[in-house]
Design an enzyme around this catalytic site. Structure first.
Site, PDB file in Angstrom:
ATOM      1  N   ARG A 104       5.895  -7.347   4.853  1.00 22.07           N
ATOM      2  CA  ARG A 104       5.553  -8.755   4.977  1.00 22.07           C
ATOM      3  C   ARG A 104       6.492  -9.572   4.092  1.00 22.07           C
ATOM      4  O   ARG A 104       6.590  -9.329   2.895  1.00 22.07           O
ATOM      5  CB  ARG A 104       4.092  -8.968   4.573  1.00 22.07           C
ATOM      6  CG  ARG A 104       3.634 -10.399   4.837  1.00 22.07           C
ATOM      7  CD  ARG A 104       2.158 -10.463   5.118  1.00 22.07           C
ATOM      8  NE  ARG A 104       1.859  -9.898   6.422  1.00 22.07           N
ATOM      9  CZ  ARG A 104       0.852 -10.273   7.195  1.00 22.07           C
ATOM     10  NH1 ARG A 104       0.045 -11.214   6.793  1.00 22.07           N
ATOM     11  NH2 ARG A 104       0.638  -9.728   8.371  1.00 22.07           N
ATOM     12  N   THR A 108       7.693 -16.254   3.884  1.00 20.37           N
ATOM     13  CA  THR A 108       7.081 -16.738   5.129  1.00 20.37           C
ATOM     14  C   THR A 108       5.724 -16.087   5.397  1.00 20.37           C
ATOM     15  O   THR A 108       4.954 -16.571   6.224  1.00 20.37           O
ATOM     16  CB  THR A 108       7.988 -16.414   6.331  1.00 20.37           C
ATOM     17  OG1 THR A 108       8.067 -14.988   6.458  1.00 20.37           O
ATOM     18  CG2 THR A 108       9.387 -16.984   6.137  1.00 20.37           C
ATOM     19  N   ASP A 200       2.417   5.489  -7.101  1.00 22.44           N
ATOM     20  CA  ASP A 200       3.130   5.206  -5.854  1.00 22.44           C
ATOM     21  C   ASP A 200       3.153   6.482  -5.004  1.00 22.44           C
ATOM     22  O   ASP A 200       3.787   7.475  -5.375  1.00 22.44           O
ATOM     23  CB  ASP A 200       4.558   4.743  -6.165  1.00 22.44           C
ATOM     24  CG  ASP A 200       5.268   4.264  -4.905  1.00 22.44           C
ATOM     25  OD1 ASP A 200       5.613   3.083  -4.830  1.00 22.44           O
ATOM     26  OD2 ASP A 200       5.464   5.098  -3.975  1.00 22.44           O
ATOM     27  N   ASP A 203       6.671   7.707  -3.893  1.00 24.11           N
ATOM     28  CA  ASP A 203       7.430   8.289  -5.012  1.00 24.11           C
ATOM     29  C   ASP A 203       6.871   9.648  -5.400  1.00 24.11           C
ATOM     30  O   ASP A 203       7.623  10.584  -5.698  1.00 24.11           O
ATOM     31  CB  ASP A 203       7.392   7.356  -6.221  1.00 24.11           C
ATOM     32  CG  ASP A 203       8.346   6.174  -6.066  1.00 24.11           C
ATOM     33  OD1 ASP A 203       9.266   6.273  -5.234  1.00 24.11           O
ATOM     34  OD2 ASP A 203       8.159   5.172  -6.764  1.00 24.11           O
TER      35      ASP A 203
HETATM   36  N1  URA Z   1       1.212   1.841  -2.585  1.00 26.46           N
HETATM   37  C1  URA Z   1       1.155   2.941  -3.363  1.00 26.46           C
HETATM   38  O1  URA Z   1       1.857   3.904  -3.124  1.00 26.46           O
HETATM   39  N2  URA Z   1       0.311   2.951  -4.397  1.00 26.46           N
HETATM   40  C2  URA Z   1      -0.514   1.928  -4.711  1.00 26.46           C
HETATM   41  O2  URA Z   1      -1.286   2.010  -5.651  1.00 26.46           O
HETATM   42  C3  URA Z   1      -0.436   0.781  -3.889  1.00 26.46           C
HETATM   43  C4  URA Z   1       0.425   0.761  -2.833  1.00 26.46           C
END
Ligand code: URA
Length: 209
Positions: A104, A108, A200, A203
């Site tokens: 997103r 915009t 994440d 990651d």
């Molecule tokens: N995306 C992720 O990988 N972890 C989060 O906590 C939020 C979005």
């Protein structure tokens, strides 16, 4: 919560706890994600339509139920969604796969699509959209917008963790799409991370940080 199924199976919750631990390695995280995805897939497909097939056992001919497997699409939101795909395809090898790259735009607020590939006949299929984290909900909302623009109307959303804020926004935009998650966590922090969460997901599964 209306429109949300929390998958509280003990095996799911146990594996999720290990995935949350900061000391869990990339290899361990990836293995657990694969294992947990089969369990989540089991729950999200619990009420799939069946069709009867005539078969012969060694003793007699019978009508026996089989999945209408050709009618299913797993739609992965790139990139973390791919971590859920593998285990799900092991359970339903005949499912079709869609990949959706979408974000997103901050200014915009419009959904920007950078990749989209799906079977032509998505209007006739049940689409299970997968992304491990439903955080703000923005990418899930945008991905489902894109699927609906192409005719999809029978859609479910499967994730590992969801934030209450993300669920609220998602359900407002797509009240027809049920959310399946292993946990509804406390909240989103100022960086859009789910708390307590697991960090994440992309990651952690690919070792990119
Ligand atoms: N995306 C992720 O990988 N972890 C989060 O906590 C939020 C979005």
């Amino acid at each position: 919560m209306d429109g949300v199924t929390v998958i509280d199976h003990p095996l799911v919750q146990h594996k999720l706890t290990i995935m949350r631990k900061k000391e869990t390695s990339t290899a361990g995280f990836r293995r657990l994600l694969r294992e947990i995805s089969t369990l989540l897939c089991y729950e999200v497909t619990r009420d799939l339509e069946m069709t009867m097939e005539t078969i012969e056992t060694p003793l007699q001919e019978i009508q026996s139920p089989v999945l209408e497997g050709k009618k299913l699409v797993f739609a992965s939101i790139l990139r973390a969604g791919n971590g859920l795909l593998e285990g799900m395809l092991e359970l339903v090898p005949s499912a079709r796969v869609s990949h959706i790259g979408v974000y997103r735009d901050h200014d915009t607020l419009q959904a920007v699509e950078y990749f989209f590939k799906a079977p032509d006949d998505i209007a006739e299929r049940l689409i299970i959209v997968v992304d491990p984290m439903l955080a703000t909900g923005n990418s899930a909302i945008a991905a489902i917008d894109k699927l609906k623009e192409r005719g999809a109307h029978n859609i479910r959303f499967l994730c590992l963790l969801a934030a209450p804020e993300g669920i609220k926004s998602f359900r407002k935009h797509h009240p027809d799409v049920r959310v399946y998650t292993a946990s509804i966590d406390s909240h989103l922090n100022e960086n859009g991370y789910i708390v307590p969460g697991l960090g994440d997901a992309g990651d952690r599964m690919y070792g990119t940080k």
